[in-house]
Scaffold this motif. Structure first.
Motif, PDB file in Angstrom:
ATOM      1  N   PRO A  71       0.803  -1.227   0.000  1.00 20.59           N
ATOM      2  CA  PRO A  71       0.000   0.000   0.000  1.00 20.59           C
ATOM      3  C   PRO A  71       0.836   1.276   0.000  1.00 20.59           C
ATOM      4  O   PRO A  71       2.015   1.262   0.381  1.00 20.59           O
ATOM      5  CB  PRO A  71      -0.810  -0.106   1.296  1.00 20.59           C
ATOM      6  N   VAL A  72       0.200   2.360  -0.428  1.00 17.23           N
ATOM      7  CA  VAL A  72       0.830   3.681  -0.312  1.00 17.23           C
ATOM      8  C   VAL A  72       0.625   4.144   1.128  1.00 17.23           C
ATOM      9  O   VAL A  72      -0.509   4.242   1.601  1.00 17.23           O
ATOM     10  CB  VAL A  72       0.216   4.677  -1.319  1.00 17.23           C
ATOM     11  N   ALA A  73       1.721   4.404   1.825  1.00 12.04           N
ATOM     12  CA  ALA A  73       1.656   4.791   3.244  1.00 12.04           C
ATOM     13  C   ALA A  73       1.276   6.263   3.395  1.00 12.04           C
ATOM     14  O   ALA A  73       0.542   6.631   4.316  1.00 12.04           O
ATOM     15  CB  ALA A  73       3.005   4.525   3.907  1.00 12.04           C
ATOM     16  N   ALA A  74       1.798   7.099   2.496  1.00 13.58           N
ATOM     17  CA  ALA A  74       1.541   8.544   2.557  1.00 13.58           C
ATOM     18  C   ALA A  74       2.087   9.174   1.280  1.00 13.58           C
ATOM     19  O   ALA A  74       2.886   8.557   0.571  1.00 13.58           O
ATOM     20  CB  ALA A  74       2.208   9.160   3.778  1.00 13.58           C
ATOM     21  N   VAL A  75       1.624  10.415   1.024  1.00 12.79           N
ATOM     22  CA  VAL A  75       2.104  11.148  -0.151  1.00 12.79           C
ATOM     23  C   VAL A  75       2.505  12.554   0.295  1.00 12.79           C
ATOM     24  O   VAL A  75       1.732  13.246   0.965  1.00 12.79           O
ATOM     25  CB  VAL A  75       1.005  11.237  -1.240  1.00 12.79           C
ATOM     26  N   GLY A  76       3.708  12.974  -0.065  1.00 12.02           N
ATOM     27  CA  GLY A  76       4.207  14.294   0.333  1.00 12.02           C
ATOM     28  C   GLY A  76       3.736  15.379  -0.624  1.00 12.02           C
ATOM     29  O   GLY A  76       3.507  15.133  -1.808  1.00 12.02           O
ATOM     30  N   THR A  77       3.599  16.589  -0.092  1.00 12.03           N
ATOM     31  CA  THR A  77       3.239  17.746  -0.929  1.00 12.03           C
ATOM     32  C   THR A  77       4.435  18.674  -1.140  1.00 12.03           C
ATOM     33  O   THR A  77       4.299  19.706  -1.804  1.00 12.03           O
ATOM     34  CB  THR A  77       2.121  18.575  -0.262  1.00 12.03           C
ATOM     35  N   GLY A  78       5.593  18.313  -0.579  1.00 11.89           N
ATOM     36  CA  GLY A  78       6.736  19.239  -0.507  1.00 11.89           C
ATOM     37  C   GLY A  78       7.219  19.796  -1.829  1.00 11.89           C
ATOM     38  O   GLY A  78       7.834  20.868  -1.857  1.00 11.89           O
ATOM     39  N   ALA A  79       6.927  19.092  -2.953  1.00  9.41           N
ATOM     40  CA  ALA A  79       7.368  19.614  -4.248  1.00  9.41           C
ATOM     41  C   ALA A  79       6.678  20.941  -4.576  1.00  9.41           C
ATOM     42  O   ALA A  79       7.199  21.737  -5.361  1.00  9.41           O
ATOM     43  CB  ALA A  79       7.102  18.607  -5.350  1.00  9.41           C
ATOM     44  N   GLY A  80       5.530  21.172  -3.964  1.00 13.01           N
ATOM     45  CA  GLY A  80       4.864  22.464  -4.157  1.00 13.01           C
ATOM     46  C   GLY A  80       5.774  23.606  -3.733  1.00 13.01           C
ATOM     47  O   GLY A  80       5.739  24.701  -4.312  1.00 13.01           O
ATOM     48  N   TRP A  81       6.630  23.333  -2.761  1.00 12.85           N
ATOM     49  CA  TRP A  81       7.613  24.335  -2.339  1.00 12.85           C
ATOM     50  C   TRP A  81       8.924  24.170  -3.096  1.00 12.85           C
ATOM     51  O   TRP A  81       9.414  25.092  -3.750  1.00 12.85           O
ATOM     52  CB  TRP A  81       7.844  24.245  -0.818  1.00 12.85           C
ATOM     53  N   VAL A  82       9.473  22.946  -3.076  1.00 14.03           N
ATOM     54  CA  VAL A  82      10.807  22.703  -3.656  1.00 14.03           C
ATOM     55  C   VAL A  82      10.826  23.047  -5.149  1.00 14.03           C
ATOM     56  O   VAL A  82      11.765  23.661  -5.647  1.00 14.03           O
ATOM     57  CB  VAL A  82      11.205  21.226  -3.455  1.00 14.03           C
ATOM     58  N   LYS A  83       9.762  22.663  -5.862  1.00 16.22           N
ATOM     59  CA  LYS A  83       9.744  22.820  -7.321  1.00 16.22           C
ATOM     60  C   LYS A  83       8.988  24.074  -7.766  1.00 16.22           C
ATOM     61  O   LYS A  83       9.385  24.738  -8.700  1.00 16.22           O
ATOM     62  CB  LYS A  83       9.087  21.561  -7.908  1.00 16.22           C
ATOM     63  N   HIS A  84       7.881  24.389  -7.058  1.00 19.31           N
ATOM     64  CA  HIS A  84       7.010  25.470  -7.544  1.00 19.31           C
ATOM     65  C   HIS A  84       7.041  26.724  -6.663  1.00 19.31           C
ATOM     66  O   HIS A  84       6.386  27.715  -6.982  1.00 19.31           O
ATOM     67  CB  HIS A  84       5.565  24.958  -7.665  1.00 19.31           C
ATOM     68  N   ARG A  85       7.747  26.650  -5.545  1.00 20.80           N
ATOM     69  CA  ARG A  85       7.901  27.804  -4.630  1.00 20.80           C
ATOM     70  C   ARG A  85       6.566  28.324  -4.088  1.00 20.80           C
ATOM     71  O   ARG A  85       6.355  29.537  -3.929  1.00 20.80           O
ATOM     72  CB  ARG A  85       8.680  28.945  -5.318  1.00 20.80           C
ATOM     73  N   LEU A  86       5.643  27.400  -3.817  1.00 22.66           N
ATOM     74  CA  LEU A  86       4.356  27.770  -3.214  1.00 22.66           C
ATOM     75  C   LEU A  86       4.400  27.457  -1.729  1.00 22.66           C
ATOM     76  O   LEU A  86       4.954  26.430  -1.341  1.00 22.66           O
ATOM     77  CB  LEU A  86       3.222  26.942  -3.836  1.00 22.66           C
ATOM     78  N   HIS A  87       3.831  28.312  -0.898  1.00 20.53           N
ATOM     79  CA  HIS A  87       3.599  27.922   0.499  1.00 20.53           C
ATOM     80  C   HIS A  87       2.401  28.642   1.085  1.00 20.53           C
ATOM     81  O   HIS A  87       1.974  29.686   0.580  1.00 20.53           O
ATOM     82  CB  HIS A  87       4.877  28.000   1.341  1.00 20.53           C
ATOM     83  N   LEU A  88       1.847  28.044   2.152  1.00 19.59           N
ATOM     84  CA  LEU A  88       0.555  28.496   2.688  1.00 19.59           C
ATOM     85  C   LEU A  88       0.596  29.868   3.338  1.00 19.59           C
ATOM     86  O   LEU A  88      -0.442  30.491   3.511  1.00 19.59           O
ATOM     87  CB  LEU A  88       0.027  27.480   3.715  1.00 19.59           C
ATOM     88  N   CYS A  89       1.789  30.331   3.743  1.00 22.76           N
ATOM     89  CA  CYS A  89       1.872  31.603   4.475  1.00 22.76           C
ATOM     90  C   CYS A  89       2.574  32.679   3.660  1.00 22.76           C
ATOM     91  O   CYS A  89       3.111  33.644   4.215  1.00 22.76           O
ATOM     92  CB  CYS A  89       2.581  31.366   5.809  1.00 22.76           C
ATOM     93  N   HIS A  90       2.584  32.514   2.348  1.00 26.57           N
ATOM     94  CA  HIS A  90       3.231  33.508   1.470  1.00 26.57           C
ATOM     95  C   HIS A  90       2.452  34.823   1.529  1.00 26.57           C
ATOM     96  O   HIS A  90       1.216  34.815   1.555  1.00 26.57           O
ATOM     97  CB  HIS A  90       3.258  32.967   0.035  1.00 26.57           C
ATOM     98  N   PRO A  91       3.158  35.961   1.542  1.00 20.76           N
ATOM     99  CA  PRO A  91       2.444  37.244   1.615  1.00 20.76           C
ATOM    100  C   PRO A  91       1.520  37.487   0.423  1.00 20.76           C
ATOM    101  O   PRO A  91       0.547  38.240   0.548  1.00 20.76           O
ATOM    102  CB  PRO A  91       3.574  38.290   1.642  1.00 20.76           C
ATOM    103  N   GLU A  92       1.786  36.873  -0.732  1.00 20.21           N
ATOM    104  CA  GLU A  92       0.937  37.125  -1.912  1.00 20.21           C
ATOM    105  C   GLU A  92      -0.261  36.184  -1.945  1.00 20.21           C
ATOM    106  O   GLU A  92      -0.096  34.963  -1.915  1.00 20.21           O
ATOM    107  CB  GLU A  92       1.744  36.938  -3.201  1.00 20.21           C
ATOM    108  N   VAL A  93      -1.450  36.779  -2.041  1.00 23.49           N
ATOM    109  CA  VAL A  93      -2.695  36.014  -1.968  1.00 23.49           C
ATOM    110  C   VAL A  93      -2.768  34.934  -3.055  1.00 23.49           C
ATOM    111  O   VAL A  93      -3.234  33.820  -2.813  1.00 23.49           O
ATOM    112  CB  VAL A  93      -3.923  36.971  -1.999  1.00 23.49           C
ATOM    113  N   GLU A  94      -2.291  35.255  -4.253  1.00 21.57           N
ATOM    114  CA  GLU A  94      -2.379  34.306  -5.364  1.00 21.57           C
ATOM    115  C   GLU A  94      -1.478  33.078  -5.114  1.00 21.57           C
ATOM    116  O   GLU A  94      -1.847  31.945  -5.443  1.00 21.57           O
ATOM    117  CB  GLU A  94      -1.986  35.036  -6.668  1.00 21.57           C
ATOM    118  N   ILE A  95      -0.338  33.315  -4.542  1.00 21.99           N
ATOM    119  CA  ILE A  95       0.571  32.183  -4.232  1.00 21.99           C
ATOM    120  C   ILE A  95      -0.057  31.310  -3.145  1.00 21.99           C
ATOM    121  O   ILE A  95       0.000  30.080  -3.212  1.00 21.99           O
ATOM    122  CB  ILE A  95       1.958  32.710  -3.776  1.00 21.99           C
TER     123      ILE A  95
END
Ligand code: LER
Ligand code: MN
Length: 271
Positions: free
Chosen positions: A64-88
């Motif tokens: 089975p798949v134990a878990a799936v990471g979302t970290g590439a959203g930061w490492v590859k796309h530079r997105l994070h939940l607390c970014h000052p820009e609303v669109e990001i």
């Protein structure tokens, strides 16, 4: 307790703490031949997790798949939940929810690690915590709809200034009425930097513990560093933890040795 091992499908994450790097076919075959109980996947984006194709590998290897990471959203796309820009921030939430849905279709929880971000200069901490809450709520709703939980991972001080300690994060989830659908992912590497007492902290987490990153003090496979793992596993038994101990570790000295050392440590500790 169950063992798991990580695979990164993200070339930009090279040098990062993942055991396998040569694609899903290879990772499933190797994880299964080493005798792991599950596999944790780090995809470059949600669409890279083809539910049909991964589901076929799960079936073929009975893994089975134990878990799936979302970290590439930061490492590859530079997105994070607390970014000052609303669109990001909006794109970050969308990325995470899309991973939650793909992972959920495979019966696995998604992880919020690097994509939580940090309190950026010029942003009030209370404001960042509001944004973190919004992101966790969106992810939790999608997880509940998919019949899985969502995992929130406190990181060490060099990676975030939101929550570095497990019990602070668990208290935050409880205060925001997110406990239950959001569980804590305790990474022994981050804990080694931030906690006074790893065993007592895990006992304190109790039922809020949803997943564990099984790494030694130096982020190598358990057995290659100086973490005393026996009392940790005793604590996990005490809280009736039945989830994964997943090797999010460097492929040191190589992937096969890291996998071998991990499974040997897991077996010796949980026997
Ligand atoms: C993610 O699980 C994690 O532990 C972070 O340190 C990013 O690698
Ligand atoms: Mn981790």
């Amino acid at each position: 307790m169950k063992s798991a091992v990580t695979v990164s499908l993200v070339p930009e994450a090279v040098g990062g703490p993942f055991v396998f790097w040569d694609g899903l076919e290879d990772a499933f075959a190797q994880a299964s031949s080493f005798g792991f109980d599950g596999i944790e996947i780090f995809p470059p984006e949600p669409s890279a997790l083809d539910v049909k194709a991964v589901g076929a590998l799960v079936q073929r290897h009975d893994l089975p798949v134990a878990a799936v990471g979302t970290g590439a959203g930061w490492v590859k796309h530079r997105l994070h939940l607390c970014h000052p820009e609303v669109e990001i921030r909006r794109m970050a939430r969308e990325f995470i929810v899309a991973v939650v849905r793909q992972a959920g279709a495979l019966g696995a929880p998604a992880i919020l690690g690097s994509m939580q971000g940090r309190v950026e200069p010029g942003v009030e901490r209370e404001q960042a915590l509001e944004w973190l809450t919004e992101g966790l709520s969106d992810a939790a709703n999608a997880a509940v709809a998919a019949g899985v939980v969502f995992l929130y991972e406190p990181l060490n001080r060099y990676e975030t200034n939101l929550f570095n300690r497990q019990l602070d994060a668990a208290q935050f989830l409880a205060e925001r009425s997110l406990a239950g659908e959001v569980r804590i992912l305790a990474d022994l590497f981050h804990m080694n930097i931030e906690e006074e007492d790893l065993s007592a902290t895990l006992v304190g987490l109790g039922a809020s513990l949803g997943h564990l990153h099984f790494a030694d003090s130096n982020r190598r496979a358990l057995g290659y560093g100086h973490t005393s793992a026996l009392p940790i596993v005793e604590s996990l038994k005490k809280i009736n933890y039945s989830g994964y101990l997943s090797a999010e570790v460097f492929p040191f000295p190589d992937s096969k040795s890291a996998a071998q050392r991990t499974i040997e440590s897991f077996r010796a500790l949980t026997a």
